[in-house]
Design a protein around this motif. Structure first.
Motif, PDB file in Angstrom:
ATOM      1  N   ARG A  16       0.842  -1.194   0.000  1.00 18.31           N
ATOM      2  CA  ARG A  16       0.000   0.000   0.000  1.00 18.31           C
ATOM      3  C   ARG A  16       0.882   1.251   0.000  1.00 18.31           C
ATOM      4  N   ASP A  17       0.548   2.176  -0.880  1.00 14.19           N
ATOM      5  CA  ASP A  17       1.252   3.450  -0.994  1.00 14.19           C
ATOM      6  C   ASP A  17       0.635   4.432   0.007  1.00 14.19           C
ATOM      7  N   ASP A  18       1.421   4.858   0.980  1.00 18.48           N
ATOM      8  CA  ASP A  18       0.937   5.810   1.976  1.00 18.48           C
ATOM      9  C   ASP A  18       1.455   7.220   1.734  1.00 18.48           C
ATOM     10  N   VAL A  19       2.279   7.404   0.695  1.00 21.06           N
ATOM     11  CA  VAL A  19       2.868   8.709   0.408  1.00 21.06           C
ATOM     12  C   VAL A  19       2.161   9.386  -0.770  1.00 21.06           C
ATOM     13  N   GLY A  20       2.043   8.674  -1.871  1.00 18.90           N
ATOM     14  CA  GLY A  20       1.376   9.212  -3.050  1.00 18.90           C
ATOM     15  C   GLY A  20       2.248  10.147  -3.868  1.00 18.90           C
ATOM     16  N   VAL A  21       1.670  10.590  -4.987  1.00 17.51           N
ATOM     17  CA  VAL A  21       2.342  11.490  -5.920  1.00 17.51           C
ATOM     18  C   VAL A  21       1.329  12.548  -6.348  1.00 17.51           C
ATOM     19  N   VAL A  22       1.762  13.799  -6.421  1.00 18.05           N
ATOM     20  CA  VAL A  22       0.888  14.870  -6.886  1.00 18.05           C
ATOM     21  C   VAL A  22       0.981  14.940  -8.404  1.00 18.05           C
ATOM     22  N   LEU A  23      -0.184  14.799  -9.062  1.00 21.15           N
ATOM     23  CA  LEU A  23      -0.253  14.809 -10.531  1.00 21.15           C
ATOM     24  C   LEU A  23      -1.413  15.691 -10.985  1.00 21.15           C
ATOM     25  N   ALA A  24      -1.394  16.049 -12.257  1.00 24.40           N
ATOM     26  CA  ALA A  24      -2.390  16.974 -12.795  1.00 24.40           C
ATOM     27  C   ALA A  24      -3.792  16.386 -12.852  1.00 24.40           C
ATOM     28  N   ASP A  25      -3.899  15.108 -13.300  1.00 24.68           N
ATOM     29  CA  ASP A  25      -5.238  14.545 -13.509  1.00 24.68           C
ATOM     30  C   ASP A  25      -5.165  13.027 -13.621  1.00 24.68           C
ATOM     31  N   ASP A  26      -6.332  12.408 -13.886  1.00 24.31           N
ATOM     32  CA  ASP A  26      -6.392  10.948 -14.009  1.00 24.31           C
ATOM     33  C   ASP A  26      -5.524  10.422 -15.152  1.00 24.31           C
ATOM     34  N   GLY A  27      -5.420  11.172 -16.229  1.00 25.94           N
ATOM     35  CA  GLY A  27      -4.584  10.751 -17.357  1.00 25.94           C
ATOM     36  C   GLY A  27      -3.120  10.665 -16.957  1.00 25.94           C
ATOM     37  N   ALA A  28      -2.658  11.636 -16.182  1.00 21.39           N
ATOM     38  CA  ALA A  28      -1.274  11.608 -15.702  1.00 21.39           C
ATOM     39  C   ALA A  28      -1.081  10.461 -14.716  1.00 21.39           C
ATOM     40  N   ALA A  29      -2.096  10.158 -13.918  1.00 21.62           N
ATOM     41  CA  ALA A  29      -2.023   9.040 -12.975  1.00 21.62           C
ATOM     42  C   ALA A  29      -1.939   7.717 -13.727  1.00 21.62           C
ATOM     43  N   ARG A  30      -2.691   7.592 -14.823  1.00 22.14           N
ATOM     44  CA  ARG A  30      -2.633   6.371 -15.629  1.00 22.14           C
ATOM     45  C   ARG A  30      -1.241   6.193 -16.231  1.00 22.14           C
TER      46      ARG A  30
END
Length: 86
Positions: A16-30
Motif C-alpha cells: 500500500r502506498d501511503d505517500v502518493g504522488v501529486v499529478l495533474a489529472d487521471d490521465g497523468a495518474a494512468r
C-alpha cells in the motif's frame, strides 16, 4: 493538482502506498501507473517468481480511480518469429 496513491498487487503480495504522488489529472495518474508497472515487471518479485502485476490507483479521498494490470506469460522453447525471447 491531485494526490494519487499507487497500491501494488501481485498474487498474494500487496504493498500500500501511503505517500502518493501529486499529478495533474487521471490521465497523468494512468501514465504514471503504466511506467511504474513496467519498472516493477523488470525486477524480481519478493516471492521469487513472476506474476501478473496490478496497480490500484486511489485519489486523496481513498476512492479507487482505476486499476491498471500488466499480465505476462513466460514459456520455455523457441520464441515465434519476430518476437523477443523471455
Amino acid at each position: 493538482m491531485h494526490r494519487y496513491f499507487f497500491d501494488l498487487e501481485a498474487e498474494g503480495f500487496d504493498a500500500r502506498d501511503d505517500v502518493g504522488v501529486v499529478l495533474a489529472d487521471d490521465g497523468a495518474a494512468r501514465a504514471e501507473a503504466v511506467l511504474a508497472l513496467r519498472s516493477c515487471a523488470a525486477a524480481p518479485l519478493p516471492c521469487g517468481r513472476r506474476a501478473d502485476l496490478a496497480l490500484r490507483v486511489r485519489d486523496e479521498t481513498g476512492q479507487t480511480v482505476m486499476r491498471v494490470v500488466l499480465g505476462a506469460t513466460a514459456t520455455r522453447g523457441a520464441a515465434p518469429a519476430g518476437s523477443m525471447a523471455a
